[in-house]
Scaffold this motif. Structure first.
Motif, short mmCIF file in Angstrom:
data_model
loop_
_atom_site.label_atom_id
_atom_site.label_comp_id
_atom_site.label_asym_id
_atom_site.label_seq_id
_atom_site.Cartn_x
_atom_site.Cartn_y
_atom_site.Cartn_z
N HIS A 162 11.23 5.26 -6.96
CA HIS A 162 13.36 5.25 -6.95
C HIS A 162 13.27 3.00 -7.01
N ILE A 163 11.91 3.15 -6.99
CA ILE A 163 12.60 1.26 -6.90
C ILE A 163 12.38 0.66 -8.23
N ASP A 164 11.69 1.62 -9.16
CA ASP A 164 11.57 1.21 -10.09
C ASP A 164 13.69 1.63 -11.23
N GLY A 165 14.48 2.73 -10.66
CA GLY A 165 14.90 3.06 -11.22
C GLY A 165 15.74 2.46 -11.70
N GLY A 166 17.02 3.19 -12.79
CA GLY A 166 17.97 2.61 -13.33
C GLY A 166 18.86 1.86 -11.70
N HIS A 167 20.35 0.45 -12.30
CA HIS A 167 20.53 0.45 -11.62
C HIS A 167 21.67 -0.29 -12.19
N SER A 168 22.93 -1.05 -11.79
CA SER A 168 24.19 -1.60 -12.27
C SER A 168 24.30 -2.92 -12.43
N GLY A 169 24.99 -3.33 -12.60
CA GLY A 169 25.60 -5.11 -11.48
C GLY A 169 26.07 -5.11 -10.34
N GLU A 177 0.79 -1.26 0.14
CA GLU A 177 0.18 -0.11 0.17
C GLU A 177 0.59 1.56 0.04
N ASP A 178 1.99 1.15 0.92
CA ASP A 178 2.58 2.50 0.96
C ASP A 178 3.53 2.87 -0.71
N ILE A 179 3.91 1.73 -1.32
CA ILE A 179 4.85 1.83 -2.04
C ILE A 179 4.15 1.91 -3.32
N GLU A 180 2.36 1.39 -3.14
CA GLU A 180 1.82 1.83 -4.58
C GLU A 180 0.68 3.32 -4.31
N GLY A 181 1.21 3.19 -3.41
CA GLY A 181 0.11 5.34 -3.23
C GLY A 181 1.44 5.49 -3.29
N SER A 182 2.38 5.50 -3.44
CA SER A 182 3.55 6.66 -3.34
C SER A 182 4.00 6.84 -5.25
N ASN A 183 4.01 8.00 -5.67
CA ASN A 183 5.02 8.06 -7.07
C ASN A 183 6.22 7.75 -6.56
N MET A 184 7.03 9.01 -5.95
CA MET A 184 8.13 9.00 -5.24
C MET A 184 9.03 7.57 -5.09
N VAL A 190 9.03 -2.27 -8.93
CA VAL A 190 8.17 -2.95 -7.58
C VAL A 190 7.39 -4.37 -8.03
N LYS A 191 7.45 -4.54 -8.92
CA LYS A 191 7.23 -6.04 -8.96
C LYS A 191 7.80 -7.48 -9.23
N ASN A 192 8.80 -7.05 -9.12
CA ASN A 192 10.09 -8.02 -9.19
C ASN A 192 10.33 -7.48 -7.90
N LEU A 193 10.25 -6.25 -6.74
CA LEU A 193 10.95 -7.39 -5.60
C LEU A 193 9.50 -7.11 -4.53
#
Length: 405
Positions: free
Chosen positions: A246-253, A235-242, A330-333
């Motif tokens: 961050h969670i959907d943001g880019g990443h490296s190995g 609920e916290d994550i889905e209710g916050s675009n912010m 988010v789905k992966n998490l």
């Protein structure tokens, strides 16, 4: 003549009296094979008092009735008994006090002790480099720092210094939570990092500097403590675009997605042991992480050396699953949360039990993994599970039925 505790009679000169326990002050014969003499000199019946005979962390046997006299306490944080001289009293969890073994990991602030840095952080106690001491975050002299110190602060607009950003407090109902969890999501995404300051993140989340990541784009997103089986984290994550940004943001190995699990019904080492049958599942899913310098797979018993750079880190207060690579979305998490729910719902399952789950196309474990990797790839993962059970858990599953049914 005297009457013994068992109703028999014997010469008094051949007898002694129990000094503690069920038969205290009763007589026993000196040739009795069921006598237990403690280091303190106390004597009890070895069988009739077996439930009251304990051992300290250093192996000394004692009777529970002599704990006060011997100054022995139950160290809940370390799941052992110990002499008070070897213990400290303080916070062993968020707003929960108790005894813990005196070690170099504890934090002291304003006369209070915290069993670990993580617990101190959960209660907003952080180390201030400028002051050279641990302070409550409200007492950090941010406004009073001189210009030179201000220039040295890392990205004050967006990220907190490492372990100085608050967070890690309870978001869930602590009393109603049997299994708690917390996320550490490492990212390398400049847009997400600069989208807001760490203080602007909602619901007790924060973001900090992490020296292992790119110094211009990297950050570690840290959650508060949630209920593993609750819905508040979603609920916290889905209710916050912010938060989603961050969670959907880019990443490296280099990035990882660590998840901490704890249970109020199990000590951390017990939780480790009860969930270890599933470790080869994680190895089979994240083969590329097995030899990473910061998440190395080890022989099962070696994890108890508490090396942070391990696939499974047995902390004092949580079991940290470091094997997870970067969080993609988010789905992966949420998928990883679902996997840990399956593991924690089947505590005590052996490697053979887990193999049967993997081979059962109708089991929650099989369905959960197949939904991501595809049914056609399950056989490969099952073979890897068998291989890693032998390699890391020393359990030989060769010859077991590995046919998917």
């Amino acid at each position: 003549m005297v009457t013994l505790y068992n109703g028999e009679e014997a010469l008094k000169s051949e007898c002694n009296q129990f000094t503690i326990g069920t038969h205290q002050n009763e007589w026993y014969h000196q040739d009795d094979d069921h006598i237990c003499t403690f280091e303190s000199g106390a004597i009890c019946h070895a069988e009739d008092d077996t439930d009251d005979i304990r051992h300290t962390d250093c192996g000394t046997a004692f009777h529970t009735d002599e704990m006060d006299d011997q100054e022995i306490e139950w160290a809940e944080y370390d799941d052992c008994y110990a002499y008070r001289d070897n213990l400290m009293y303080g916070y062993i969890a968020y707003n929960c006090e108790g005894w813990f073994l005196d070690n170099t990991d504890y934090v002291e602030c304003d006369g209070d002790c915290y069993a670990s840095e993580r617990i101190a952080n959960a209660m907003d106690i952080y180390y201030h480099n400028g002051e050279g001491e641990w302070l409550h975050i409200d007492d950090h002299p941010y406004e009073d720092e001189d210009e030179e110190e201000e220039e040295e602060k890392f990205d004050p607009r967006h990220l907190a210094e490492y372990h100085r950003g608050g967070g890690r407090g309870w978001r869930a109902d602590q009393d109603a939570t049997n299994f708690s969890m917390g996320f550490e999501v490492e990212k390398e995404d400049l847009a997400a990092r600069e989208s807001c300051t760490y203080k602007e993140l909602p619901h007790g989340w924060t973001k900090e500097k992490d020296a292992s990541l790119n110094d211009k784009t990297g950050f570690e997103l840290i959650s508060p403590v949630y209920d593993l089986y609750g819905t508040l984290h979603e609920e916290d994550i889905e209710g916050s675009n912010m938060l989603k940004q961050h969670i959907d943001g880019g990443h490296s190995g280099t990035c990882g997605g660590h998840i901490h699990i704890a249970s109020k019904n199990h000590g951390v080492e017990e939780l480790f042991e009860l969930s270890s049958g599933f470790f080869p599942v994680l190895y089979s899913l994240y083969v590329n992480r097995l030899h990473a310098g910061y998440a190395q797979a080890k022989k099962k018993h070696e994890y108890l050396n508490r090396d942070k750079k391990s696939s499974i880190y047995v902390r004092h207060d949580t079991l940290e699953f470091r094997i997870f690579p970067a969080v993609k979305s988010v789905k992966n998490l949420m998928w990883r949360v679902g996997l840990l729910r399956i593991i924690m719902s089947n505590l005590g399952a052996t490697e053979r039990d887990v193999l049967r789950m993997l081979c059962d196309a109708e089991s929650p474990l099989h369905k959960h993994i197949a939904a991501v990797i595809g049914s056609e790839n399950m056989m490969r993962k099952i073979n890897l599970f068998v291989e890693y059970s032998s390699l890391y858990n020393d359990v030989d599953l060769n010859g077991e039925d590995t046919e998917i049914k």
